[in-house]
Scaffold this motif. Structure first.
Motif, PDB file in Angstrom:
ATOM      1  N   MET A 105       0.829  -1.204   0.000  1.00  0.00           N
ATOM      2  CA  MET A 105       0.000   0.000   0.000  1.00  0.00           C
ATOM      3  C   MET A 105       0.863   1.253   0.000  1.00  0.00           C
ATOM      4  SD  MET A 105      -3.345   0.077   2.388  1.00  0.00           S
ATOM      5  CE  MET A 105      -3.369  -1.688   2.623  1.00  0.00           C
ATOM      6  N   THR A 106       0.398   2.237  -0.701  1.00  0.00           N
ATOM      7  CA  THR A 106       1.157   3.491  -0.756  1.00  0.00           C
ATOM      8  C   THR A 106       0.923   4.289   0.512  1.00  0.00           C
ATOM      9  OG1 THR A 106      -0.701   4.502  -1.854  1.00  0.00           O
ATOM     10  CG2 THR A 106       1.059   3.672  -3.265  1.00  0.00           C
ATOM     11  N   ALA A 107       1.820   5.235   0.718  1.00  0.00           N
ATOM     12  CA  ALA A 107       1.717   6.005   1.959  1.00  0.00           C
ATOM     13  C   ALA A 107       0.464   6.879   1.948  1.00  0.00           C
ATOM     14  CB  ALA A 107       2.957   6.872   2.140  1.00  0.00           C
ATOM     15  N   THR A 108       0.212   7.530   0.862  1.00  0.00           N
ATOM     16  CA  THR A 108      -1.019   8.330   0.762  1.00  0.00           C
ATOM     17  C   THR A 108      -1.589   8.149  -0.637  1.00  0.00           C
ATOM     18  OG1 THR A 108       0.360  10.195   0.160  1.00  0.00           O
ATOM     19  CG2 THR A 108      -0.531  10.183   2.398  1.00  0.00           C
ATOM     20  N   VAL A 109      -2.900   8.294  -0.680  1.00  0.00           N
ATOM     21  CA  VAL A 109      -3.558   8.205  -1.982  1.00  0.00           C
ATOM     22  C   VAL A 109      -3.623   9.613  -2.539  1.00  0.00           C
ATOM     23  CG1 VAL A 109      -5.730   7.689  -3.129  1.00  0.00           C
ATOM     24  CG2 VAL A 109      -4.933   6.262  -1.249  1.00  0.00           C
ATOM     25  N   PRO A 110      -3.204   9.797  -3.778  1.00  0.00           N
ATOM     26  CA  PRO A 110      -3.253  11.143  -4.344  1.00  0.00           C
ATOM     27  C   PRO A 110      -4.668  11.704  -4.261  1.00  0.00           C
ATOM     28  CG  PRO A 110      -2.175   9.592  -5.847  1.00  0.00           C
ATOM     29  CD  PRO A 110      -2.758   8.797  -4.751  1.00  0.00           C
ATOM     30  N   GLY A 111      -4.773  12.882  -3.758  1.00  0.00           N
ATOM     31  CA  GLY A 111      -6.089  13.481  -3.563  1.00  0.00           C
ATOM     32  C   GLY A 111      -6.763  13.788  -4.885  1.00  0.00           C
ATOM     33  N   THR A 112      -8.045  13.469  -4.939  1.00  0.00           N
ATOM     34  CA  THR A 112      -8.808  13.899  -6.102  1.00  0.00           C
ATOM     35  C   THR A 112     -10.220  14.156  -5.628  1.00  0.00           C
ATOM     36  OG1 THR A 112      -9.864  13.187  -8.127  1.00  0.00           O
ATOM     37  CG2 THR A 112      -9.033  11.451  -6.705  1.00  0.00           C
ATOM     38  N   ARG A 113     -10.805  15.175  -6.115  1.00  0.00           N
ATOM     39  CA  ARG A 113     -12.134  15.567  -5.667  1.00  0.00           C
ATOM     40  C   ARG A 113     -13.212  14.912  -6.521  1.00  0.00           C
ATOM     41  NH1 ARG A 113     -13.899  17.482  -1.155  1.00  0.00           N
ATOM     42  NH2 ARG A 113     -12.056  17.958   0.055  1.00  0.00           N
ATOM     43  N   HIS A 114     -12.813  14.302  -7.614  1.00  0.00           N
ATOM     44  CA  HIS A 114     -13.842  13.767  -8.503  1.00  0.00           C
ATOM     45  C   HIS A 114     -13.592  12.303  -8.767  1.00  0.00           C
ATOM     46  CE1 HIS A 114     -15.183  17.797  -9.074  1.00  0.00           C
ATOM     47  NE2 HIS A 114     -13.933  18.159  -9.303  1.00  0.00           N
ATOM     48  N   GLY A 115     -14.660  11.566  -8.893  1.00  0.00           N
ATOM     49  CA  GLY A 115     -14.545  10.169  -9.283  1.00  0.00           C
ATOM     50  C   GLY A 115     -14.185   9.248  -8.135  1.00  0.00           C
ATOM     51  N   LEU A 116     -14.198   7.963  -8.447  1.00  0.00           N
ATOM     52  CA  LEU A 116     -13.959   6.934  -7.443  1.00  0.00           C
ATOM     53  C   LEU A 116     -12.472   6.765  -7.186  1.00  0.00           C
ATOM     54  CD1 LEU A 116     -16.577   4.403  -8.797  1.00  0.00           C
ATOM     55  CD2 LEU A 116     -16.633   5.451  -6.525  1.00  0.00           C
ATOM     56  N   VAL A 117     -12.122   6.680  -5.902  1.00  0.00           N
ATOM     57  CA  VAL A 117     -10.730   6.472  -5.527  1.00  0.00           C
ATOM     58  C   VAL A 117     -10.635   5.139  -4.776  1.00  0.00           C
ATOM     59  CG1 VAL A 117      -8.810   7.378  -4.186  1.00  0.00           C
ATOM     60  CG2 VAL A 117     -10.434   8.949  -5.276  1.00  0.00           C
ATOM     61  N   PRO A 118      -9.706   4.241  -5.192  1.00  0.00           N
ATOM     62  CA  PRO A 118      -9.565   2.994  -4.442  1.00  0.00           C
ATOM     63  C   PRO A 118      -8.889   3.279  -3.102  1.00  0.00           C
ATOM     64  CG  PRO A 118      -7.932   3.120  -6.185  1.00  0.00           C
ATOM     65  CD  PRO A 118      -8.779   4.348  -6.316  1.00  0.00           C
ATOM     66  N   VAL A 119      -9.402   2.701  -2.013  1.00  0.00           N
ATOM     67  CA  VAL A 119      -8.774   2.957  -0.704  1.00  0.00           C
ATOM     68  C   VAL A 119      -8.207   1.699  -0.052  1.00  0.00           C
ATOM     69  CG1 VAL A 119      -9.987   5.090  -0.145  1.00  0.00           C
ATOM     70  CG2 VAL A 119     -11.018   2.912   0.453  1.00  0.00           C
ATOM     71  N   CYS A 120      -8.865   0.563  -0.260  1.00  0.00           N
ATOM     72  CA  CYS A 120      -8.337  -0.656   0.347  1.00  0.00           C
ATOM     73  C   CYS A 120      -9.022  -1.841  -0.299  1.00  0.00           C
ATOM     74  CB  CYS A 120      -8.557  -0.676   1.855  1.00  0.00           C
ATOM     75  SG  CYS A 120     -10.287  -0.677   2.332  1.00  0.00           S
ATOM     76  N   SER A 121      -8.595  -3.017   0.101  1.00  0.00           N
ATOM     77  CA  SER A 121      -9.246  -4.211  -0.394  1.00  0.00           C
ATOM     78  C   SER A 121     -10.423  -4.546   0.521  1.00  0.00           C
ATOM     79  CB  SER A 121      -8.207  -5.347  -0.437  1.00  0.00           C
ATOM     80  OG  SER A 121      -8.755  -6.525   0.058  1.00  0.00           O
ATOM     81  N   LEU A 122     -11.448  -5.155  -0.050  1.00  0.00           N
ATOM     82  CA  LEU A 122     -12.612  -5.530   0.748  1.00  0.00           C
ATOM     83  C   LEU A 122     -12.186  -6.445   1.898  1.00  0.00           C
ATOM     84  CD1 LEU A 122     -15.705  -5.346   1.095  1.00  0.00           C
ATOM     85  CD2 LEU A 122     -15.924  -7.282  -0.465  1.00  0.00           C
ATOM     86  N   ASP A 123     -11.149  -7.269   1.642  1.00  0.00           N
ATOM     87  CA  ASP A 123     -10.664  -8.178   2.678  1.00  0.00           C
ATOM     88  C   ASP A 123     -10.025  -7.447   3.854  1.00  0.00           C
ATOM     89  OD1 ASP A 123     -11.520 -10.195   1.094  1.00  0.00           O
ATOM     90  OD2 ASP A 123      -9.545 -10.659   0.237  1.00  0.00           O
ATOM     91  N   ASP A 124      -9.652  -6.173   3.645  1.00  0.00           N
ATOM     92  CA  ASP A 124      -9.090  -5.407   4.764  1.00  0.00           C
ATOM     93  C   ASP A 124     -10.165  -5.036   5.783  1.00  0.00           C
ATOM     94  OD1 ASP A 124      -6.579  -5.397   3.628  1.00  0.00           O
ATOM     95  OD2 ASP A 124      -6.879  -3.484   2.581  1.00  0.00           O
ATOM     96  N   LEU A 125     -11.422  -5.150   5.394  1.00  0.00           N
ATOM     97  CA  LEU A 125     -12.511  -4.710   6.274  1.00  0.00           C
ATOM     98  C   LEU A 125     -13.058  -5.900   7.066  1.00  0.00           C
ATOM     99  CD1 LEU A 125     -14.507  -2.338   3.876  1.00  0.00           C
ATOM    100  CD2 LEU A 125     -12.673  -1.758   5.481  1.00  0.00           C
ATOM    101  N   VAL A 126     -13.028  -5.775   8.365  1.00  0.00           N
ATOM    102  CA  VAL A 126     -13.616  -6.793   9.243  1.00  0.00           C
ATOM    103  C   VAL A 126     -15.031  -6.340   9.600  1.00  0.00           C
ATOM    104  CG1 VAL A 126     -13.385  -8.011  11.452  1.00  0.00           C
ATOM    105  CG2 VAL A 126     -11.336  -7.271  10.194  1.00  0.00           C
TER     106      VAL A 126
END
Lengths: 861, 126
Positions: free
Chosen positions: B1-22
């Motif tokens: 995983m990258t340290a930060t996700v490049p900021g964008t105000r528009h559109g969908l941004v990937p944040v993590c994998s579904l498996d990361d969520l408990v």
């Protein structure tokens, strides 16, 4: 002054009741009342005679409001005996040769203790058990013998009925041994059957009282000094004694009536009709001296019928037409902490009656219901050891009992109990003759919605109190009917209270929230029920707070095992048992605080709080602390926090016990124990109480002989001093009573209820709690002990366990997509050499400053 | 995983994998400068709201307790226990407090799952 004079002979409980009843009803002041009593005391609570030993003085036993005797229409003459009645002249002669005329005479002379005419019954050291003076003399004798013999005084009680068992308890409470000798083949022969007698015998023997049934006493033989020394039995046996109490029955005191030619019953007692009048219409008799035609000419030795007779007589004097319908011989007693109750046709004398019996030799309880031959109508019942259903069932005698009768005597939770709707005519409070209907009317018509007000308004539950659970239930049912919320539901997902949910989970053996809400609740839970269930699971099984699906149940403090502060960072508190810490460990704490730049403060619980730790820093901080031999202080949990102590006898000039060692032992015993609310303990090494232990949930204070244990203290919003639980006990006993106290609290307290209010609201209060803990009145002590042993045996340091578990460690990250990145919104300023969160104003200034590139803030990294 | 996700105000941004969520354990994600709290519920649905708690001003919503009120899935703030709808962001229980940072309600962000990736659309925030 009143136009007519009523003279009352006797100043006991029933006389007091009569005077009170007449004064309440005689609003016009028609009667003046003179009361003559031979004892030196105002009327006192003879039923509670045994409590004399635990009370400060006789005045604590006095009955009713003292204002009654200040009433100008009432005169109480103590120490005065009525010698003779002259019916023709309507006068009584007193022992000071004064004669008083009466318009109406009420005989309330009660009864006297009777002892069989065995040789030696008049020796010094032989006592009766009837009056305050009897009890005071018994106490003085036991104390005096104690000083002479230099070993426990040997006590024996002849008679295994109510008073005999009371007397045995009194002997034990004075440190004497006690043997109960009963002529019949069982104890409490009037109240219980053979099986019940056996159960009672074994429960009482567990308490250290010896019991001999089916044995007649033939002689009390003197010792060398001429005091009672040996009991001789008709079977040839003997027993050495220092004190003997005869509790072999009572005889109605009807001599005055006999001498005045009033008819008496076959077995004694002044004969009266259902209006409580003797043959002479201006003379009534009430209480144990009377033998009513409503009781088939028998004298009844119970307080409740006496009170009814007193009320009937008062009512009749004022022209009323009330009648005494005969005694309800239902009784519920607590003897040596053991419940014994019987009601209705307890001996199943009705033809065809069925007996439904539950007997549990392990807990010692015995319960029986007597039903009609088709098992539909309740005729009576008997309880030994556990009489919790008594109050509900007694008023149902003669009514159909819905459902399976055994559901009422099986242990709670084993069978579904149907809801009972009492008929209006059912007598709920037999002491004061209050029906279900009059309680309902007080709630609905008079608008009384509070149990305390309901008690004073209806008088229900104000005498023996055994019907109070039922009164409360009727109140709640009526309130519910009128749409007033009395819900004990935890939240919208669970209709149960925490206490009910606790036992439901325990009985069902469920271990996950999913199973629990499916079985006992609805929906997905919320921030109220989830932490409650999390705490209950931790209390029952002592598993890790983050194991299985439990992490999602915890409030944030438990979820991250640290205390969340206002800006979302946490504080860290390592355990410092008893406040004792080595310089080396202090150095480690100091190093950690410096390295992570944590604001440092000493807590009120003698440990050190490190503030400002970010979520993702917690594992690194704890690794350092655990490596140095420290463990979680559970400052974040609804659990044991600290055991505060003074330095105690190891350094202090005044200390009498080693309070620091005791505090460390207690802290290590109860660390990690999850409870309905936080728990604090204190230990002081002498009576100066430097550890302020009585402000804690449990306070232990050293005495010359051992320790006193106090319970239910509280600081906080409503400060309370802890109350005495046990005195002068050794270390082992300290642990045992605290084990039981805490476990009982954990099992039965409400959500977020501290010990002080729990102790007040527990049915029967601290006395009942003492009974459970010290006398095992519920038969659960072994279970409570085992539960605490399980906790102690399975304790592990939560933080150490997490550090060894990569899966749980993964939860300690700031951002799922940037696990090491600090929360960019955190901002601090420096104050007195340490940092603190910036205020909103300071924050605005900081943002402005940082945009011009000079800043005094510390970077959060 | 990258340290930060490049900021964008528009559109969908990937944040993590579904498996990361408990299930029922929220996580925080940094989308540009915006902190988002993401929750996976036991019905499999994934919800995203602002991580900022309006009643304390702290970024803590991801550390609250999930639940429901009636049929509405909720999140409770860990600081002063206000309860918010995860569907609308509306504050359902204010605990008699006034918000200190913005209005009482939470911004809700559109979430989609693409190839096991959790995507957040900040533009939907309101």
């Amino acid at each position: 002054m009143g136009a007519e004079r009523v003279i009352v002979v006797g100043a006991g409980m029933v006389a007091q009741r009569f005077v009170q009843s007449l004064r309440e009803q005689d609003e016009a002041g028609r009667f003046e009342i003179e009361v003559y009593g031979e004892e030196q005391y105002a009327p006192y609570d003879r039923v509670a005679l045994t409590s004399f030993f635990s009370k400060a003085g006789p005045e604590e036993l006095l009955l009713g409001a003292p204002e009654l005797w200040d009433d100008p229409l009432v005169t109480l003459h103590r120490d005065t005996r009525v010698q003779r009645i002259d019916r023709k002249a309507q006068t009584v002669s007193l022992d000071n040769d004064v004669e008083r005329t009466y318009d109406h005479l009420v005989l309330a002379t009660g009864s006297s203790a009777w002892a069989p005419p065995v040789p030696g019954v008049d020796l010094p050291g032989v006592f009766m058990y009837r009056t305050l003076d009897d009890v005071a003399e018994l106490r003085d004798w036991v104390r005096a013998r104690q000083a002479i013999v230099g070993r426990p005084v040997r006590g024996a009680v002849i008679g295994g009925g109510l008073l005999g068992l009371e007397a045995a308890g009194a002997l034990q409470s004075m440190g004497a041994t006690a043997t109960v000798v009963e002529f019949a083949n069982r104890l409490m022969a009037l109240q219980v059957d053979d099986s019940g007698g056996e159960a009672l015998k074994s429960l009482i023997q567990r308490l250290g009282v010896q019991v001999k049934c089916g044995v007649a006493t033939s002689e009390v033989a003197p010792d060398a000094d001429g005091n009672a020394g040996t009991l001789k039995f008709s079977n040839g046996g003997e027993q050495l004694v220092d004190v003997v109490v005869f509790a072999t029955g009572i005889r109605p005191r009807d001599d005055l009536a006999r001498e005045a030619d009033l008819p008496v019953g076959e077995r004694g007692g002044i004969l009266v009709d259902s209006a409580c009048r003797t043959e002479d219409p201006s003379i009534s008799a009430v209480g144990e001296c009377a033998a009513s035609e409503s009781d088939q000419g028998m004298s009844i030795g119970l307080i409740a019928p006496g009170n009814t007779m007193a009320d009937v007589t008062a009512h009749r004097l004022l022209g009323g037409d009330e009648v005494y319908l005969g005694a309800d011989t239902a009784t519920k007693l607590k003897l040596l902490g053991v419940d014994v109750a019987s009601f209705g046709d307890a001996f199943a004398t009705t033809p065809g009656a069925l007996e439904v019996v539950y007997s549990d030799p392990f807990s010692g309880s015995y319960k029986k219901l007597v039903m009609t031959d088709d098992a539909s109508v309740l005729l009576g019942g008997m309880f030994v050891g556990d009489a919790s259903s008594y109050a509900t069932l007694r008023p149902m005698v003669g009514a159909a009992l819905p459902g399976d009768p055994s559901s009422w005597i099986l242990p709670e939770g084993q069978a579904e109990r149907p809801d009972l709707e009492l008929p209006d005519a059912a007598n709920v409070c037999s002491c004061n003759n209050v029906t279900a209907g009059s309680i309902r009317s007080a709630v609905n018509d008079d608008g009384i919605h509070d149990l305390g007000e309901l008690k004073s308004h209806t008088k229900a539950g104000t005498a023996c109190g055994s019907c109070l659970p039922l009164v409360k239930k009727i109140l709640n049912t009526e309130l519910e009917k009128s749409g007033i919320e009395v819900s004990e539901a935890l939240c919208e997902h669970f209709a149960m209270s925490r206490t009910q949910l606790f036992s439901a989970i325990q009985v069902a053996g469920l271990t996950t929230f999913t199973e629990i809400i499916e079985r006992f609740g609805s929906g997905h839970g919320c921030d109220i029920c989830k932490p409650t269930v999390g705490s209950i699971l931790a209390s029952i099984y002592n598993g890790h707070v983050l194991s299985d699906d439990r992490a999602a149940l915890q409030d944030t403090n438990d979820r991250y095992m640290a205390n969340m502060q206002k800006d979302g960072t946490y504080s860290v508190v390592p355990r410092i048992p008893g406040g004792e810490i080595t310089p080396d460990k202090l150095l480690v704490i100091a190093e950690v605080a410096k390295e992570f730049d944590l604001y440092t403060k000493i807590t009120g619980g003698q440990r050190i709080d490190l503030f400002g730790a970010r979520l993702e820093q917690l594992p690194d901080i704890w690794q350092r602390l655990v490596d140095a031999g420290m463990e979680s202080g559970h400052a974040y949990g609804k659990s044991l926090r600290t055991v505060k102590s003074c330095v105690g006898s190891s350094w202090c000039r005044y200390g009498v016990q080693d309070s620091t060692s005791m505090a460390i032992a207690l802290e290590e015993r109860y660390r990690g124990l999850r409870s309905p609310h936080k728990l604090k303990v204190g230990v002081s090494g002498c009576a100066r109480e430097c550890a302020e232990a009585r402000g804690k949930d449990v306070g232990v204070i050293a005495t010359e002989k051992g320790w006193n244990v106090y319970v239910g203290g509280n600081g906080g919003f409503t400060p309370k001093h802890a109350q005495l639980l046990v005195e002068d006990v050794d270390d082992e006993t300290v642990f045992q009573v605290i084990d039981r106290y805490l476990m009982l609290y954990i099992r039965t307290a409400d959500r977020l209820q501290r010990t002080a209010p729990w102790q007040e609201e527990y049915e029967g209060g601290l006395e009942a709690i003492k009974d459970v803990i010290l006398n095992d009145s519920l038969g659960i002590c072994a279970d409570l002990d085992e539960h605490m042993t399980h906790h102690i045996d399975t304790y592990e340091d939560e933080w150490k366990a997490v550090l060894n578990d990569p899966k749980r460690l993964a939860q300690f990250t700031s951002f799922v997509n940037a696990p090491e990145e600090p929360d960019p919104s955190l901002a601090y300023v420096t104050e007195r050499g340490q940092r603190r969160p910036a205020t909103t104003a300071e924050r605005t200034a900081l943002v402005h400053a940082s945009s011009t590139s000079t800043s005094e803030t510390e970077s959060p990294s | 995983m990258t340290a930060t996700v490049p900021g964008t105000r528009h559109g969908l941004v990937p944040v993590c994998s579904l498996d990361d969520l408990v299930t029922d354990l929220g996580v925080a994600a940094l989308v540009g400068d915006t902190q988002v709290a993401i929750f996976r519920l036991d019905d499999g649905s994934v919800h995203a709201v602002q991580n900022l708690c309006p009643f304390s001003g702290a970024n803590v919503m991801s550390r609250g307790i999930t639940g429901d009120r009636g049929d509405e899935p909720t999140i409770a703030s860990p600081i002063y226990k206000q309860v918010f709808s995860l569907l609308t962001g509306k504050c359902l229980v204010t605990m008699d407090k006034e918000p200190v940072a913005g209005g009482p309600d939470l911004a809700v962000y559109q979430v989609s799952i693409d190839n096991g990736q959790v995507m957040i659309n900040l533009a939907g925030g309101e």
